[in-house]
Design an enzyme around this catalytic site. Structure first.
Site, short mmCIF file in Angstrom:
data_model
loop_
_atom_site.label_atom_id
_atom_site.label_comp_id
_atom_site.label_asym_id
_atom_site.label_seq_id
_atom_site.Cartn_x
_atom_site.Cartn_y
_atom_site.Cartn_z
N LYS A 1 24.98 1.29 -15.19
CA LYS A 1 25.95 1.75 -16.19
C LYS A 1 27.20 2.32 -15.55
O LYS A 1 28.11 2.77 -16.24
CB LYS A 1 25.30 2.80 -17.10
CG LYS A 1 24.17 2.24 -17.97
CD LYS A 1 23.70 3.29 -18.93
CE LYS A 1 22.41 2.89 -19.58
NZ LYS A 1 22.55 1.90 -20.64
N ASP B 1 19.92 14.11 -19.78
CA ASP B 1 20.00 12.65 -19.67
C ASP B 1 21.49 12.30 -19.59
O ASP B 1 22.19 12.36 -20.59
CB ASP B 1 19.33 12.04 -20.90
CG ASP B 1 19.58 10.53 -21.01
OD1 ASP B 1 18.86 9.89 -21.79
OD2 ASP B 1 20.50 10.01 -20.33
N HIS C 1 17.77 9.34 -26.83
CA HIS C 1 17.41 7.94 -26.54
C HIS C 1 15.88 7.86 -26.40
O HIS C 1 15.24 8.82 -25.99
CB HIS C 1 18.10 7.53 -25.23
CG HIS C 1 17.95 6.10 -24.86
ND1 HIS C 1 16.82 5.59 -24.26
CD2 HIS C 1 18.80 5.06 -24.98
CE1 HIS C 1 16.99 4.30 -24.03
NE2 HIS C 1 18.16 3.95 -24.46
N CYS D 1 18.18 1.99 -29.17
CA CYS D 1 17.04 2.80 -28.70
C CYS D 1 17.14 4.25 -29.21
O CYS D 1 16.82 5.21 -28.50
CB CYS D 1 16.95 2.80 -27.17
SG CYS D 1 16.72 1.18 -26.47
N GLN E 1 25.02 8.20 -20.06
CA GLN E 1 26.34 7.88 -20.61
C GLN E 1 27.39 8.91 -20.20
O GLN E 1 28.43 9.05 -20.85
CB GLN E 1 26.26 7.81 -22.15
CG GLN E 1 25.31 6.76 -22.68
CD GLN E 1 25.76 5.32 -22.42
OE1 GLN E 1 26.92 5.06 -22.07
NE2 GLN E 1 24.85 4.38 -22.57
C1 LIG Z 1 21.57 7.94 -23.20
C2 LIG Z 1 20.69 6.92 -22.54
N1 LIG Z 1 19.55 7.34 -21.93
C3 LIG Z 1 18.74 6.46 -21.30
C4 LIG Z 1 19.04 5.12 -21.27
C5 LIG Z 1 18.09 4.18 -20.54
O1 LIG Z 1 18.77 3.68 -19.40
P1 LIG Z 1 18.00 2.55 -18.55
O2 LIG Z 1 16.70 3.16 -18.15
O3 LIG Z 1 18.92 2.25 -17.39
O4 LIG Z 1 17.84 1.39 -19.49
C6 LIG Z 1 20.21 4.64 -21.89
C7 LIG Z 1 20.53 3.16 -21.89
N2 LIG Z 1 21.17 2.79 -23.09
C8 LIG Z 1 21.28 1.52 -23.50
C9 LIG Z 1 20.77 0.41 -22.94
O5 LIG Z 1 21.20 -0.64 -23.70
N3 LIG Z 1 21.96 -0.20 -24.76
C10 LIG Z 1 22.04 1.14 -24.63
O6 LIG Z 1 22.65 1.89 -25.39
C11 LIG Z 1 21.05 5.57 -22.53
O7 LIG Z 1 22.18 5.17 -23.14
#
Ligand SMILES: Cc1ncc(COP(=O)(O)O)c(CNc2co[nH]c2=O)c1O
Length: 409
Positions: A227, A201, A124, A367, A204
């Site tokens: 999430k 990371d 990501h 992303c 998910q």
């Molecule tokens: C694997 C992964 N890493 C990092 C992030 C970043 O998380 P945040 O800092 O809370 O935004 C996301 C968010 N992924 C997504 C956010 O919107 N659509 C997505 O797939 C993610 O799916």
């Protein structure tokens, strides 16, 4: 029982009752953010109604109550992911900030020319762009473990690219685009075999399956509250205590200090050293409630439910020869998401048409632009599931695809 009582769970999420022009919402964008149960909302409401105060042990009762609840939220999160205790749990804004904290507070100081940071091709942007920048500033090289056509990590290539020049491995636990579940314990072992650190990371993964950071032996592990049925505005950085102890702070200011003089300052103990200023108090308390909520359901059940919905989606999509799906083949366990494209219809058009059916999915690069370049597509549509989704909702998705096909035929 082994299966989730989805109908009962749905009662905890009033937003799922919404209808758009009489059409019931079908929310399939959980990899972007999950919905929030009334239990978590009530925890936030109770905080602001009954014991809102600034933390760090002010001498009045309200501050004491707020401080204790906020500190104990760290203990609850530590327990949820198998960490030793609150000293290893830093509350941040989100996964992205957790990644940046390590990249700045460790990477900028420890990396230099000749070092490599090893990522995967499915990373990501939260880690990929961050480590790219740190590499540019420190002279360290960034290398990528290849993926194969099924979206698996090429572990032979991993064993080749992780070597004695590697200082940090930063890898996804579960891909938000492919649904691939990476062998993170093996990856961490590989990094440690070469005296490199390993950052996983888990954005998910922690919301969707049992995670034990000590079993994985990750040096750092990151995820987000929004999430995992929690609020926005809070993320978590897990770090091994000896590493967090050895690191300089990321942000400076109030509360992260122990003593400040005109000549210099000393830092507070962990984890407060990494929590400068007024922290996400309500969010932390609500995140602890989200941990309770998910644990009551059972993370094994969550993982099984999500995988079952993903497999059902693959099964339904396989009825058509014009739907291209990405990630591991049907039958192989995956995270609760399926990215796909419908021949001759751009993912964005698909997503807009779905909106007419009140079906909420995500279309774009999620992303992971370099991954989409590798896949040879500009964008994908992605359906992602959580504890309140049903097979019937996937049938509605398939009907919407059917109508999109006719529309663009
Ligand atoms: C694997 C992964 N890493 C990092 C992030 C970043 O998380 P945040 O800092 O809370 O935004 C996301 C968010 N992924 C997504 C956010 O919107 N659509 C997505 O797939 C993610 O799916």
């Amino acid at each position: 029982s082994e299966v989730l009582d989805v109908e009962r769970i749905r009662e905890d999420f009033p937003v799922l009752e919404r209808e758009f022009d009489g059409t019931p919402l079908v929310y399939l964008d959980n990899a972007a953010t999950t919905q929030t149960p009334t239990q978590v909302i009530d925890a936030i409401r109770d905080y602001y109604l009954e014991y809102n105060a600034n933390v760090h042990r002010g001498l009045h009762q309200l501050s004491q109550e707020a401080s204790i609840a906020y500190e104990q939220a760290h203990d609850r999160v530590a327990e949820f992911i198998g960490a030793a205790g609150r000293e290893e749990i830093v509350f941040t804004k989100n996964t992205t900030e957790s990644e940046n904290l390590v990249a700045y507070a460790w990477g900028l100081r420890e990396l230099g020319p000749g070092d490599t940071v090893v990522l995967t091709e499915m990373e990501h942007h939260a880690s990929l762009v961050t480590w790219q920048q740190i590499g540019e500033r420190t002279g360290a090289d960034v290398e990528y473990i290849r993926i194969d056509e099924d979206g698996h990590l090429d572990m032979d290539h991993a064993r080749e690219v992780i070597d004695d020049d590697t200082a940090m491995l930063s890898a996804l636990h579960v891909s938000n685009t492919l649904g691939t579940i990476n062998p993170v314990a093996d990856l961490v072992d590989l990094a440690h075999d070469h005296d490199a650190l390993a950052f996983i990371d888990g954005a998910q993964a922690v919301p969707n399956r049992p995670v034990d950071v000590e079993a994985i032996d990750a040096d750092f592990y990151a995820f987000s509250g929004h999430k995992m049925a929690g609020p926005t505005g809070i993320g978590v950085l897990y770090g091994k205590q000896h590493l967090l102890d050895s690191m300089e702070p990321f942000l400076y200011g109030g509360d992260m200090i122990e003593k400040v003089t005109f000549e210099g300052s000393r830092w507070n103990e962990l984890p407060w050293k990494f929590e400068a200023g007024t922290p996400p108090i309500a969010q932390g308390i609500a995140l602890a409630e989200a941990c309770d909520y998910l644990e009551d359901i059972g993370m094994d059940r969550v993982a099984r439910h999500e995988n079952e919905l993903a497999q059902y989606t693959l099964e339904r999509f396989a009825e058509f020869d014009d739907i291209e799906v990405f990630g591991p083949p049907a039958g192989e366990e995956r995270g609760g998401l399926v990215s796909f494209n419908l021949e001759s219809v751009h993912a964005h058009d698909l997503s807009s048409i779905f909106n007419d059916y009140a079906v909420a999915i995500r279309a774009g690069d999620h992303c992971t632009q370099p991954l989409h370049d590798k896949l040879g597509v500009a964008a994908t549509a992605r359906a992602s599931f959580y504890v309140y989704n049903t097979r019937e909702e996937i049938d509605v998705l398939v009907e919407a695809i059917d109508d999109a096909r006719d529309l663009f035929a």
